[in-house]
Scaffold this active site. Structure first.
Site, PDB file in Angstrom:
ATOM      1  CG  HIS A  54      41.917  33.187  34.282  1.00 27.77           C
ATOM      2  ND1 HIS A  54      40.734  33.712  34.740  1.00 27.77           N
ATOM      3  CD2 HIS A  54      42.891  34.000  34.772  1.00 27.77           C
ATOM      4  CE1 HIS A  54      40.976  34.790  35.474  1.00 27.77           C
ATOM      5  NE2 HIS A  54      42.281  34.986  35.501  1.00 27.77           N
ATOM      6  CG  HIS A  56      42.666  39.101  33.027  1.00 31.09           C
ATOM      7  ND1 HIS A  56      41.399  39.080  33.557  1.00 31.09           N
ATOM      8  CD2 HIS A  56      43.440  38.397  33.893  1.00 31.09           C
ATOM      9  CE1 HIS A  56      41.405  38.412  34.697  1.00 31.09           C
ATOM     10  NE2 HIS A  56      42.630  37.977  34.919  1.00 31.09           N
ATOM     11  CD  GLN A  59      45.992  41.498  33.128  1.00 31.80           C
ATOM     12  OE1 GLN A  59      46.769  40.570  33.337  1.00 31.80           O
ATOM     13  NE2 GLN A  59      45.039  41.829  33.987  1.00 31.80           N
ATOM     14  CE1 TYR A 117      40.629  44.131  35.455  1.00 28.29           C
ATOM     15  CE2 TYR A 117      40.520  41.743  35.382  1.00 28.29           C
ATOM     16  CZ  TYR A 117      41.257  42.896  35.458  1.00 28.29           C
ATOM     17  OH  TYR A 117      42.630  42.832  35.539  1.00 28.29           O
ATOM     18  CG  HIS A 193      38.354  40.850  40.404  1.00 29.46           C
ATOM     19  ND1 HIS A 193      39.238  40.788  41.454  1.00 29.46           N
ATOM     20  CD2 HIS A 193      39.103  41.062  39.293  1.00 29.46           C
ATOM     21  CE1 HIS A 193      40.465  40.959  40.992  1.00 29.46           C
ATOM     22  NE2 HIS A 193      40.403  41.133  39.675  1.00 29.46           N
ATOM     23  NE  ARG A 196      42.743  40.738  45.808  1.00 29.27           N
ATOM     24  CZ  ARG A 196      42.941  41.059  44.521  1.00 29.27           C
ATOM     25  NH1 ARG A 196      42.529  42.200  44.044  1.00 29.27           N
ATOM     26  NH2 ARG A 196      43.563  40.228  43.718  1.00 29.27           N
ATOM     27  CD  GLU A 226      46.985  36.143  41.200  1.00 34.37           C
ATOM     28  OE1 GLU A 226      45.892  36.738  41.221  1.00 34.37           O
ATOM     29  OE2 GLU A 226      47.815  36.246  40.282  1.00 34.37           O
ATOM     30  CG  HIS A 260      45.434  32.512  40.289  1.00 34.14           C
ATOM     31  ND1 HIS A 260      46.240  32.312  39.195  1.00 34.14           N
ATOM     32  CD2 HIS A 260      44.843  33.731  40.096  1.00 34.14           C
ATOM     33  CE1 HIS A 260      46.152  33.363  38.389  1.00 34.14           C
ATOM     34  NE2 HIS A 260      45.303  34.231  38.901  1.00 34.14           N
ATOM     35  CG  ASP A 311      46.122  35.370  34.812  1.00 36.94           C
ATOM     36  OD1 ASP A 311      45.308  36.285  34.611  1.00 36.94           O
ATOM     37  OD2 ASP A 311      46.627  35.172  35.929  1.00 36.94           O
TER      38      ASP A 311
HETATM   39 ZN   LIG Z   1      43.293  36.633  36.302  1.00 36.47          ZN
END
Ligand SMILES: [Zn+2]
Length: 441
Positions: A54, A56, A59, A117, A193, A196, A226, A260, A311
């Site tokens: 996992h 991203h 980030q 994403y 994603h 939510r 999470e 998570h 992550d």
């Molecule tokens: Zn993530």
């Protein structure tokens, strides 16, 4: 690429094997394993390479943002992340991702599941350029990429997307399918994603889209449970907690990777174990964001499957990720050797996370065995392992190793890292200029 690789020891599916030669096919897969004549040639101890299940990757440029008092919650950190995401161009993403992917290789990861994403351009227009930037960066670094395009449809259970989310969102599944049409071979599966961000009545359609695009066994990923606030919103909206909502909407099975699951209750955790789905834990990010601690020891004892991910990429280090996972469980239970097995804690954790991680991007790696890719982490005898027998080596590494060990790393039989240093180092100057721009805002 060599035809053979020979090691003094390797960690195979049945445990440690002495003096072995791996015979590789032209695609970099292990064809057969035989007794070696010259066991010292390519290294001391070969382990299956770890999949970072996992990430991203953008980030990575966010490290240090959101560490002051005013950004004290996860949701405030997320606002800082959105502010970064708004500005990044495909060229920026390529520069950031190349540095992060090289660090992953140097840290023992041979593959990465990129939960992607950041789809659209800064002005919101549609393009495959952001996805292409990730693919090019992985290729330049030499890491195996399992790209997971992420379906993101709304801002919350009963909210449309916010302005900061406009680069992430698609109007509906047909709109998302157009983005998928731009993705190449690096895409291995799909992600929702979160509950939510994706209405539960669209999840079955997303699974069908994955079946049609990548095959009926292709991996599926989702962020789940999470944050306590997200669980409360889910219960308010659906009358049930997230994992039970997911299990009603789709057939929860081994294809699924639940990222998570920090606040999943006992009933939900039992449901995950029954289903064979994997929980992807990201202890360094979960600690950094103050998410909480998943009861991984109890989950593992029931037969639950665990993979690890970096992550937010605040710190990229497979050993440290596993160490944080095990130490948090020790603190939680006031016991030692929580995520352990007959082979010891280090070997159990490493092998299980490597196997489940590889399956999280479609399998074919994660074991040193015929038919599997020669994705390997080779640890030298000197340094941490001087004087240590092989069957204790992974316990020593779990407790003490980190990025910077003088390891060799092979991806598909190709040497990518020698003595701890990448053979294709990135242009760090490009990243420096991007970070100066970000921090001068
Ligand atoms: Zn993530």
């Amino acid at each position: 690429m060599p035809n053979t690789l020979t090691f003094e020891w390797l960690l195979g599916p049945r445990g440690f094997e002495a003096s072995r030669t791996l015979h590789l096919d032209p695609a970099g897969r292990i064809e057969r394993i035989e007794a070696a004549r010259d066991p010292h040639r390519d290294g001391y101890l070969a382990l299956p390479g770890m999949t970072n299940a996992h990430s991203h990757v953008f980030q990575y440029a966010l490290r240090g943002c959101g560490e002051r008092g005013g950004l004290g919650t996860f949701w405030q950190w997320r606002a800082a992340m959105y502010a970064l995401a708004e500005t990044l161009t495909p060229e920026d993403l390529h520069a950031i991702a190349t540095v992060a992917f090289v660090q992953m290789l140097e840290a023992g990861y041979t593959a990465v599941a990129e939960f992607h994403y950041l789809h659209h351009l800064p002005d919101g227009s549609r393009s495959g350029a952001m996805m292409d930037a990730v693919v090019a960066a992985a290729s330049d670094a030499g890491i195996r990429l399992g790209l997971l395009p992420v379906y993101y449809r709304r801002g919350g259970f009963d909210r449309p997307a916010e302005a900061g989310q406009r680069r992430f969102v698609h109007r509906n599944l047909d709109d998302f399918a157009k983005t998928l049409a731009r993705c190449g071979e690096a895409c291995v599966g799909l992600a929702a994603h979160s509950l939510r961000a994706v209405p539960s009545d669209e999840l079955a359609g997303l699974v069908s889209l994955a079946d049609r695009s990548f095959g009926p066994a292709s991996p599926l990923h989702i962020h789940v449970s999470e944050q306590p606030g997200e669980v409360r919103d889910c219960v308010r909206h659906h009358g049930r907690p997230p994992v039970l909502v997911l299990a009603e909407a789709v057939e929860l099975d081994r294809r699924w990777n639940l990222v998570h699951a920090t606040h999943a209750g006992l009933l939900e955790r039992e449901r995950i174990v029954e289903s064979g789905a994997t929980v992807v834990l990201c202890p360094l990010t979960e600690g950094q964001l103050g998410d909480g601690v998943f009861p991984a020891g109890e989950f593992h004892d029931r037969g639950g499957r665990i993979a690890i991910g970096s992550d937010s990429n605040v710190r990229i280090d497979a050993w440290e990720e596993l160490r944080s996972l095990e130490f948090a469980q020790r603190a939680l239970t006031q016991r030692r050797n929580v995520l352990s097995g007959p082979a010891g804690t280090g070997a159990t954790l490493w092998c299980e996370a490597a196997r489940c991680g590889a399956e999280s991007i479609g399998g074919g790696a994660g074991r040193i065995a015929p038919g599997y890719a020669a994705d390997l982490l080779v640890v030298p005898r000197q340094g941490l392992l001087a004087g240590v027998p092989p069957d204790a080596a992974l316990d020593v590494l779990l407790l003490a190793a980190g990025r910077g060990e003088p390891v060799d790393v092979y991806v598909g039989g190709r040497l990518r890292v020698a003595a701890g240093k990448a053979l294709a180092p990135p242009d760090a100057g490009r990243l420096e200029r991007i970070l100066e721009r970000i921090w001068s805002r």
